[in-house]
Each structure stands twice: as C-alpha cells, then as structure tokens.
Design an enzyme around this catalytic site. Structure first.
Site, short mmCIF file in Angstrom:
data_model
loop_
_atom_site.label_atom_id
_atom_site.label_comp_id
_atom_site.label_asym_id
_atom_site.label_seq_id
_atom_site.Cartn_x
_atom_site.Cartn_y
_atom_site.Cartn_z
CG HIS A 1 48.26 51.83 26.70
ND1 HIS A 1 49.20 52.95 26.76
CD2 HIS A 1 47.61 51.74 27.86
CE1 HIS A 1 49.41 52.82 27.98
NE2 HIS A 1 48.59 52.34 28.71
CB ALA B 1 65.48 50.87 22.31
N1 APR Z 1 65.83 54.32 22.88
C1 APR Z 1 65.50 54.06 24.20
N2 APR Z 1 64.69 54.88 24.87
C2 APR Z 1 64.27 55.94 24.02
C3 APR Z 1 64.69 56.29 22.57
C4 APR Z 1 65.51 55.23 22.05
N3 APR Z 1 65.80 55.42 20.92
N4 APR Z 1 63.76 57.45 22.46
C5 APR Z 1 63.08 57.71 23.46
N5 APR Z 1 63.27 56.94 24.56
C6 APR Z 1 62.68 57.24 25.70
C7 APR Z 1 62.47 58.65 26.53
O1 APR Z 1 63.66 58.62 27.16
C8 APR Z 1 61.11 58.27 27.07
O2 APR Z 1 61.65 57.97 28.59
O3 APR Z 1 61.30 56.48 25.65
C9 APR Z 1 60.55 57.31 26.77
C10 APR Z 1 59.20 57.46 25.71
O4 APR Z 1 58.23 58.26 26.75
P1 APR Z 1 56.93 58.63 26.29
O5 APR Z 1 57.03 59.61 25.12
O6 APR Z 1 56.15 59.38 27.46
O7 APR Z 1 56.04 57.25 25.74
P2 APR Z 1 55.47 56.39 26.70
O8 APR Z 1 56.11 56.16 27.89
O9 APR Z 1 55.42 55.03 26.05
O10 APR Z 1 54.03 56.78 27.26
C11 APR Z 1 52.98 56.02 27.76
O11 APR Z 1 51.27 57.74 27.32
O12 APR Z 1 50.44 58.83 25.87
C12 APR Z 1 50.22 57.82 26.32
O13 APR Z 1 49.15 55.76 25.68
C13 APR Z 1 50.25 56.48 25.52
O14 APR Z 1 51.09 54.62 25.70
C14 APR Z 1 51.55 55.90 25.78
C15 APR Z 1 51.90 56.21 27.23
#
Ligand code: APR
Length: 233
Positions: free
Chosen positions: A106, A216
């Site tokens: 991305h 994580a």
């Molecule tokens: N440890 C592990 N997992 C975690 C933690 C943590 N401390 N905190 C949050 N999470 C998890 C949440 O439960 C969730 O499932 O991380 C995930 C974050 O999800 P999103 O906020 O949707 O982020 P992401 O999946 O990376 O989004 C994908 O969407 O907006 C676009 O381009 C942007 O790259 C991004 C893509």
C-alpha cells in the site's frame, strides 16, 4: 523463493502507538477515507490529503518498532531469502527493526511520487502538491501511497511467492481489504499451512488452518521462537 510469507497489517504497529483503521477510535472513525484516501479525494482537495499524510508521517517518525517487529527481523536473520514480509502498513517499523525483505503493497509514508511522471523520492517531512518533481520538475507531488481504487504494488511478486509458500502467516489485520484478505486462500490452494496471529477474530479467521489470538508483542515473538526451534536454529 520464500518458504514463509508473512502478511502484516496495522495491528502489528498498534503497540508502537500508531492507530489502526477500524478499531474503536481508529483512523477511519476520525477521517472520511473517501476524502483522504482516494484519487478523487486528492483531486478535490490536495491540501487536505497532504495535511492528513503529513500528520501520519510525523506520527510514524516518532514511533519505534515493538517486540513483534523485532521478532520478524530475528526470523529473517535466520531464514534469509526463505522469508518474505508483505505489509499493508505504510510505516517504516519493519525496516527500523532490521527487516529488509519487505514489500509495501500500500506504499510508504516516507516516499513521495510524481503524479506526472511516476518518479518517487524520499518524502520531505511536510509534502505539498507544488513541490517540483526532482525528475520532470512538474508541480505534481503526491504521497507514494496506494489509495482505494488504485492497484496495490508488487502484486505479481506477491502472487508468485504465495504460490511457492510452505507457511503463510497473517499478523494484525482485520481481513477487510482486498486483495490482501484473499492471500490466505491463495496460500491454502498452494498447499501452505496458514496461521493467523491477531488480537481478535478477523473477517477471514475461518479461512486459516491455525489461529492464535492475543497482542502482537506477545504472540508474535512466541511464535517466532517456536519456529526457530522447529527449524533447528
Ligand atoms: N496486536 C495484534 N492485533 C491487533 C492489535 C494488537 N496489539 N491491535 C489491533 N489489532 C488487530 C485488530 O483486531 C484488527 O483486526 O489489528 C487489526 C487492524 O485492522 P484494521 O484497522 O482494519 O487495519 P488493516 O487490516 O491493516 O487495514 C488494511 O485498510 O485502510 C486500509 O490501506 C489501509 O492498509 C490498510 C488496510
């Protein structure tokens, strides 16, 4: 050919103080993604989009890698070419922890791109559209970020490594954005074992052969330590 392919999302950087997107208080609960993360939004108000990414670039510059990033760097130190990280994240925390085999599908906050000729260069702390392109001089500077509706980067290489993977691990992603959310199915079809490491269930948890839930910084180092022992390192 990478034997282990790891997909990471915002959750791996959450404990470094960088917000996720869809959790409570997440980025998309504070900003309208249509306005700041689409080509249409950029065309309508480039200054608003630059302000959004200038703020995120400043936050990311203050963040430090956490134990999960460091664990993946240790795994790469042992596995070398047999490991590939595909990240949805635009922060530089994998590299700051020492990972080198990272594809940012991305894009990256710390890169700028010319909307006229496609050249990319290291982003200034504060970016503006009128910054002249160092290659063609056009005042058409944009963040080197993949917006919704645009093609993610490295897709040919990603499909290639997924076809040859023995193990696919997804860390810290909600599985709501494609094509990343379908990588587990591609890896599964290729015969890879699939493991999800996430704080809670994602939209694609049921696609994984193995699921471990937790923060994580706890479950990623624990898994890496197990993997290193299992592989005789
Ligand atoms: N440890 C592990 N997992 C975690 C933690 C943590 N401390 N905190 C949050 N999470 C998890 C949440 O439960 C969730 O499932 O991380 C995930 C974050 O999800 P999103 O906020 O949707 O982020 P992401 O999946 O990376 O989004 C994908 O969407 O907006 C676009 O381009 C942007 O790259 C991004 C893509």
């Amino acid at each position: 050919m990478a034997r282990i392919v790891i997909l990471t999302g915002a959750g791996i950087s959450a404990e470094s103080g960088l917000g996720t997107f869809r959790d409570k208080g997440g980025v998309w609960t504070q900003y309208d993604l249509a306005e700041v993360a689409t080509p249409e939004g950029f065309a309508a108000d480039p200054a608003k989009v630059h302000n959004f990414y200038n703020m995120r670039r400043a936050n990311a510059a203050q963040a430090v890698p956490n134990a999960a990033h460091h664990a993946l760097a240790r795994l790469e130190a042992a596995m070398g070419d047999d490991l590939r990280i595909v990240t949805q994240n635009v922060d530089g925390l994998h590299e700051a922890a020492g990972s080198t085999r990272v594809w940012h599908m991305h894009g990256r906050l710390n890169r700028a791109r010319c909307a006229a000729c496609g050249a990319t260069w290291d982003a200034p702390a504060v970016m503006a559209t009128d910054d002249p392109c160092p290659t063609c001089a056009a005042p058409a500077t944009r963040p080197d970020i993949v917006w919704f509706g645009e093609m993610p980067m490295y897709m040919d290489q990603i499909w290639d490594v997924l076809r040859g993977a023995e193990l696919f691990v997804s860390i810290g992603t909600s599985g709501q954005v494609y094509p990343a959310a379908a990588f587990v199915q591609d890896a599964d079809r290729a015969g890879a074992h699939t493991l999800e490491l996430n704080l809670e269930a994602s939209a694609v948890t049921s696609d994984f052969a193995e699921v471990r839930q937790g923060a994580a910084t706890e479950i990623v180092p624990a898994w890496v330590d197990e993997e290193l022992v299992r592989r005789g390192f």
